[in-house]
Design a protein around this motif. Sequence first.
Motif, PDB file in Angstrom:
ATOM      1  N   ILE A  18       0.865  -1.184   0.000  1.00 56.09           N
ATOM      2  CA  ILE A  18       0.000   0.000   0.000  1.00 56.09           C
ATOM      3  C   ILE A  18       0.897   1.228   0.000  1.00 56.09           C
ATOM      4  CG2 ILE A  18      -1.802   1.268   1.215  1.00 56.09           C
ATOM      5  CD1 ILE A  18      -2.434  -1.464   2.649  1.00 56.09           C
ATOM      6  N   THR A  19       0.766   2.059  -1.032  1.00 56.17           N
ATOM      7  CA  THR A  19       1.541   3.297  -1.127  1.00 56.17           C
ATOM      8  C   THR A  19       0.621   4.503  -0.906  1.00 56.17           C
ATOM      9  OG1 THR A  19       1.187   3.479  -3.516  1.00 56.17           O
ATOM     10  CG2 THR A  19       3.130   2.244  -2.777  1.00 56.17           C
ATOM     11  N   PHE A  20       1.267   5.659  -0.645  1.00 55.29           N
ATOM     12  CA  PHE A  20       0.479   6.860  -0.354  1.00 55.29           C
ATOM     13  C   PHE A  20       0.875   8.079  -1.178  1.00 55.29           C
ATOM     14  CE2 PHE A  20      -0.292   4.144   3.207  1.00 55.29           C
ATOM     15  CZ  PHE A  20      -1.634   4.349   3.471  1.00 55.29           C
ATOM     16  N   HIS A  21       1.880   7.958  -2.015  1.00 55.37           N
ATOM     17  CA  HIS A  21       2.146   9.042  -2.963  1.00 55.37           C
ATOM     18  C   HIS A  21       2.802   8.483  -4.216  1.00 55.37           C
ATOM     19  CE1 HIS A  21       6.419   9.211  -1.816  1.00 55.37           C
ATOM     20  NE2 HIS A  21       6.040   9.271  -0.565  1.00 55.37           N
ATOM     21  N   SER A  22       2.841   9.305  -5.243  1.00 55.28           N
ATOM     22  CA  SER A  22       3.211   8.847  -6.583  1.00 55.28           C
ATOM     23  C   SER A  22       4.627   8.287  -6.662  1.00 55.28           C
ATOM     24  CB  SER A  22       3.061  10.002  -7.576  1.00 55.28           C
ATOM     25  OG  SER A  22       3.886  11.088  -7.197  1.00 55.28           O
ATOM     26  N   LEU A  23       5.540   8.811  -5.865  1.00 55.16           N
ATOM     27  CA  LEU A  23       6.927   8.336  -5.926  1.00 55.16           C
ATOM     28  C   LEU A  23       7.027   6.880  -5.484  1.00 55.16           C
ATOM     29  CD1 LEU A  23       8.705  11.485  -4.434  1.00 55.16           C
ATOM     30  CD2 LEU A  23       8.559  10.831  -6.843  1.00 55.16           C
ATOM     31  N   GLU A  24       6.371   6.554  -4.363  1.00 57.21           N
ATOM     32  CA  GLU A  24       6.344   5.162  -3.885  1.00 57.21           C
ATOM     33  C   GLU A  24       5.677   4.262  -4.912  1.00 57.21           C
ATOM     34  OE1 GLU A  24       5.733   5.836   0.942  1.00 57.21           O
ATOM     35  OE2 GLU A  24       4.004   5.632  -0.371  1.00 57.21           O
ATOM     36  N   ASP A  25       4.521   4.697  -5.392  1.00 58.43           N
ATOM     37  CA  ASP A  25       3.738   3.869  -6.316  1.00 58.43           C
ATOM     38  C   ASP A  25       4.519   3.581  -7.593  1.00 58.43           C
ATOM     39  OD1 ASP A  25       1.175   2.585  -7.069  1.00 58.43           O
ATOM     40  OD2 ASP A  25       1.153   4.139  -8.614  1.00 58.43           O
ATOM     41  N   ARG A  26       5.254   4.580  -8.063  1.00 60.59           N
ATOM     42  CA  ARG A  26       6.051   4.420  -9.276  1.00 60.59           C
ATOM     43  C   ARG A  26       7.124   3.343  -9.087  1.00 60.59           C
ATOM     44  NH1 ARG A  26       7.963  10.039 -10.401  1.00 60.59           N
ATOM     45  NH2 ARG A  26       5.758  10.505 -10.118  1.00 60.59           N
ATOM     46  N   ILE A  27       7.772   3.364  -7.925  1.00 60.65           N
ATOM     47  CA  ILE A  27       8.828   2.387  -7.624  1.00 60.65           C
ATOM     48  C   ILE A  27       8.244   0.973  -7.587  1.00 60.65           C
ATOM     49  CG2 ILE A  27      10.378   1.568  -5.795  1.00 60.65           C
ATOM     50  CD1 ILE A  27      10.839   4.566  -5.096  1.00 60.65           C
ATOM     51  N   VAL A  28       7.100   0.812  -6.911  1.00 63.35           N
ATOM     52  CA  VAL A  28       6.463  -0.501  -6.785  1.00 63.35           C
ATOM     53  C   VAL A  28       6.004  -1.006  -8.156  1.00 63.35           C
ATOM     54  CG1 VAL A  28       4.509  -1.775  -5.793  1.00 63.35           C
ATOM     55  CG2 VAL A  28       5.751  -0.109  -4.398  1.00 63.35           C
ATOM     56  N   LYS A  29       5.347  -0.147  -8.906  1.00 60.16           N
ATOM     57  CA  LYS A  29       4.853  -0.524 -10.239  1.00 60.16           C
ATOM     58  C   LYS A  29       6.004  -0.975 -11.141  1.00 60.16           C
ATOM     59  CE  LYS A  29       2.257   1.385 -14.157  1.00 60.16           C
ATOM     60  NZ  LYS A  29       1.614   2.606 -14.710  1.00 60.16           N
ATOM     61  N   SER A  30       7.095  -0.226 -11.110  1.00 55.74           N
ATOM     62  CA  SER A  30       8.252  -0.529 -11.948  1.00 55.74           C
ATOM     63  C   SER A  30       8.906  -1.855 -11.542  1.00 55.74           C
ATOM     64  CB  SER A  30       9.265   0.615 -11.839  1.00 55.74           C
ATOM     65  OG  SER A  30      10.452   0.302 -12.508  1.00 55.74           O
ATOM     66  N   ALA A  31       9.066  -2.078 -10.226  1.00 58.74           N
ATOM     67  CA  ALA A  31       9.696  -3.316  -9.736  1.00 58.74           C
ATOM     68  C   ALA A  31       8.845  -4.535 -10.057  1.00 58.74           C
ATOM     69  CB  ALA A  31       9.928  -3.216  -8.234  1.00 58.74           C
TER      70      ALA A  31
END
Length: 311
Positions: A241-254
Motif C-alpha cells: 500500500i503506497t500513499f504518494h506517486s513516488l512510492e507507487d512508481r517504484i512498486v509498479k516498476s519493480a
Amino acid sequence: MGFEHKSVLLNETIEGLNIKPDGIYVDGTLGGGGHAYEVCRRLGEKGSIIGIDQDEAAIEAASVRLKDFGEKVTIIRSNYCDMKSKLHELGIDKVDGIVLDLGVSSYQLDTAERGFSYREDAPLDMRMDRRQKMTARVIVNDYSEMDLYRVIRDYGEDKFAKNIAKHIVVARGTNPIETTGQLTEIIRASIPMKYQKKSGHPAKRTFQAIRIELNRELDVLKNSLDDMIEILNPGGRLCIITFHSLEDRIVKSAFKKNENPCTCPPDFPVCVCGKVSKGCVVTRKPILPSEEELEYNSRSKSAKLRIFERR
C-alpha cells in the motif's frame, strides 16, 4: 497517547494475500497490528506471522493487540529492508505472503512531539526509528541550499522548492530553526497566497520531503522489493500500500521488471538474455479505497494497493 492507527485497504489487502491456514506471513510495517490481526484470525495451528517495525510505540501496541495469538506471532524491531536476514535468523527462507503499509501512521502524525505534523508546534524530529541519531533539524539547518532544493523538489514535488530552500537558508542565518512551527511559517512566507488558498496546507509537501530524506524511505523501498519477491514461495503474494506517486512508481516498476525481466531487443525472435520471470502482477491497475472507506478514514485518500504473485 496510545498507539491508534486505522489500517487502510484492510479487507482488500487480506483478500489479496490469499491466506493459507498453515502459511508463513510477514507484516513488514507492523504498526498497531491491524493487518497482522486479520491475518492471524485466518491462520490454523501451523500458521504463523512475523511482524516487523522500527517504532518502539508500534512494537508495544502490536504486542498487546496480538497477544492472544500466542506463538503464532513473532515481533521484531527492525526496518523491513532487513527482512531477509531477520527471517534467516529465525530459520525461515521462504514465506507465503508479505504486507507493506507505507508512509506515516496515524499515531506518528497525531503525537506532536514526534515532529511529523505541520499542524502542531514541536521539535523538528520526524524519525521513524528514534534510535537513529539524525533528526529533521539536521536537514533543515545543515543541508546546503542546493541540497534542500533537491530534496523538496524530488521528494515533495513542490514547484516552489527553490524559493522554500532559499527562505530556509535566510531564516537559519539569523537563528537555527528548531521547531515544526518555525519551519511552517517560513514555508508559508515562501509560497504566494493565491496558491496557498487552492492547494491545501503549504507545508505538506516540504514536510513529506524532509521525512522521506531523513528516513531514506524511497531508497529502502527500492532496494528491498527484489529480495521480498525472492523469498516468496510459489503462489505467495506481496501486497504493498503506497500513499504518494513516488512510492507507487517504484512498486509498479519493480513488479513489472520481475514479471518481465527480459532485456533482449524487441525484434529478437527468441529470448537469449536468460532472465526468467519471477511471477505476475495481480493488479494491472492499483486497488483504490472504496467510497465508504474514504468517508471514515481520511488517511486513505491517496492510498493505492498493488499485488504481485510469485511463480
